[in-house]
Design a protein around this motif. Structure first.
Motif, PDB file in Angstrom:
ATOM      1  N   GLU A  43       3.769 123.886   9.903  1.00  0.00           N
ATOM      2  CA  GLU A  43       4.107 125.101  11.026  1.00  0.00           C
ATOM      3  C   GLU A  43       2.933 125.212  12.027  1.00  0.00           C
ATOM      4  O   GLU A  43       3.409 125.628  13.054  1.00  0.00           O
ATOM      5  N   LEU A  44       1.878 124.587  11.751  1.00  0.00           N
ATOM      6  CA  LEU A  44       0.615 124.700  12.619  1.00  0.00           C
ATOM      7  C   LEU A  44       0.923 123.616  13.728  1.00  0.00           C
ATOM      8  O   LEU A  44       0.832 123.865  14.782  1.00  0.00           O
ATOM      9  N   GLN A  45       1.513 122.451  13.465  1.00  0.00           N
ATOM     10  CA  GLN A  45       1.974 121.667  14.231  1.00  0.00           C
ATOM     11  C   GLN A  45       3.182 122.387  15.452  1.00  0.00           C
ATOM     12  O   GLN A  45       3.321 121.910  16.472  1.00  0.00           O
ATOM     13  N   ARG A  46       4.236 122.792  14.794  1.00  0.00           N
ATOM     14  CA  ARG A  46       5.246 123.429  15.378  1.00  0.00           C
ATOM     15  C   ARG A  46       4.931 124.650  16.253  1.00  0.00           C
ATOM     16  O   ARG A  46       5.504 124.832  17.337  1.00  0.00           O
ATOM     17  N   ASP A  47       4.077 125.696  15.700  1.00  0.00           N
ATOM     18  CA  ASP A  47       3.973 127.040  15.998  1.00  0.00           C
ATOM     19  C   ASP A  47       2.547 127.174  16.605  1.00  0.00           C
ATOM     20  O   ASP A  47       2.374 128.530  17.116  1.00  0.00           O
ATOM     21  N   GLY A  48       1.867 126.455  16.380  1.00  0.00           N
ATOM     22  CA  GLY A  48       0.241 126.987  16.610  1.00  0.00           C
ATOM     23  C   GLY A  48      -0.393 127.617  15.444  1.00  0.00           C
ATOM     24  O   GLY A  48       0.049 127.283  14.268  1.00  0.00           O
ATOM     25  N   TRP A  49      -1.463 128.438  15.602  1.00  0.00           N
ATOM     26  CA  TRP A  49      -2.313 128.915  14.674  1.00  0.00           C
ATOM     27  C   TRP A  49      -1.516 129.804  14.107  1.00  0.00           C
ATOM     28  O   TRP A  49      -1.552 130.106  12.542  1.00  0.00           O
ATOM     29  N   ILE A  50      -0.505 130.695  14.388  1.00  0.00           N
ATOM     30  CA  ILE A  50       0.205 131.488  13.761  1.00  0.00           C
ATOM     31  C   ILE A  50       1.126 131.012  12.709  1.00  0.00           C
ATOM     32  O   ILE A  50       1.410 131.249  11.539  1.00  0.00           O
ATOM     33  N   GLY A  51       1.419 129.573  12.952  1.00  0.00           N
ATOM     34  CA  GLY A  51       2.177 128.723  12.050  1.00  0.00           C
ATOM     35  C   GLY A  51       1.559 128.755  10.579  1.00  0.00           C
ATOM     36  O   GLY A  51       2.228 128.395   9.660  1.00  0.00           O
ATOM     37  N   VAL A  52       0.285 128.590  10.683  1.00  0.00           N
ATOM     38  CA  VAL A  52      -0.679 128.532   9.478  1.00  0.00           C
ATOM     39  C   VAL A  52      -0.314 129.424   8.396  1.00  0.00           C
ATOM     40  O   VAL A  52      -0.018 129.279   7.152  1.00  0.00           O
ATOM     41  N   ILE A  53      -0.079 130.745   8.802  1.00  0.00           N
ATOM     42  CA  ILE A  53       0.319 132.016   7.898  1.00  0.00           C
ATOM     43  C   ILE A  53       1.581 131.749   7.628  1.00  0.00           C
ATOM     44  O   ILE A  53       2.118 131.900   6.436  1.00  0.00           O
ATOM     45  N   THR A  54       2.562 131.801   8.697  1.00  0.00           N
ATOM     46  CA  THR A  54       3.967 131.758   8.454  1.00  0.00           C
ATOM     47  C   THR A  54       4.388 130.604   7.424  1.00  0.00           C
ATOM     48  O   THR A  54       5.392 130.627   6.656  1.00  0.00           O
ATOM     49  N   GLY A  55       3.568 129.354   7.684  1.00  0.00           N
ATOM     50  CA  GLY A  55       4.225 128.129   6.967  1.00  0.00           C
ATOM     51  C   GLY A  55       3.897 128.245   5.430  1.00  0.00           C
ATOM     52  O   GLY A  55       4.731 127.716   4.631  1.00  0.00           O
ATOM     53  N   ILE A  56       2.886 128.816   4.943  1.00  0.00           N
ATOM     54  CA  ILE A  56       2.475 129.405   3.706  1.00  0.00           C
ATOM     55  C   ILE A  56       3.740 129.978   2.956  1.00  0.00           C
ATOM     56  O   ILE A  56       4.058 129.782   1.927  1.00  0.00           O
ATOM     57  N   PHE A  57       3.963 131.167   3.681  1.00  0.00           N
ATOM     58  CA  PHE A  57       4.985 132.160   3.063  1.00  0.00           C
ATOM     59  C   PHE A  57       6.432 131.562   2.967  1.00  0.00           C
ATOM     60  O   PHE A  57       7.246 131.844   2.089  1.00  0.00           O
ATOM     61  N   GLU A  58       6.707 130.703   4.265  1.00  0.00           N
ATOM     62  CA  GLU A  58       7.989 129.996   4.309  1.00  0.00           C
ATOM     63  C   GLU A  58       8.283 128.995   2.999  1.00  0.00           C
ATOM     64  O   GLU A  58       9.389 129.087   2.563  1.00  0.00           O
TER      65      GLU A  58
END
Length: 85
Positions: A46-61
């Motif tokens: 998610e970091l690669q796809r959405d940037g730094w906010i993706g770090v948080i959302t990727g963990i939960f997803e």
């Protein structure tokens, strides 16, 4: 248990967990170390796809289904067994 999650996370961060899964199959994808792998893998994807906010959302997803199942089944087990304490 926490150490195993961290080991799995570090192995994924250094790119060592995917070759282990290819070698060991389900033996590497079922244990608690795979939870750490899922946390880091989801965060990096998610970091690669959405940037730094993706770090948080990727963990939960990636891990939300497993965490939700653990909470629900723990609750149901507590209803059946009637724990003391």
């Amino acid at each position: 248990m926490s150490t195993l999650v961290v080991v799995g996370a570090l192995m994924d961060a250094f790119g060592l967990y995917d070759p282990l899964i290819k070698f060991a199959g389900a033996g590497a994808s079922v244990p608690i170390t795979s939870f750490g792998n899922a946390l880091v893998h989801g965060a990096l994807t998610e970091l690669q796809r959405d940037g730094w906010i993706g770090v948080i959302t990727g963990i939960f997803e990636v891990t939300s289904a497993g965490i939700s199942a653990a909470i629900i089944f723990s609750f149901l087990a507590a209803l059946v067994v009637r724990p003391k304490g």
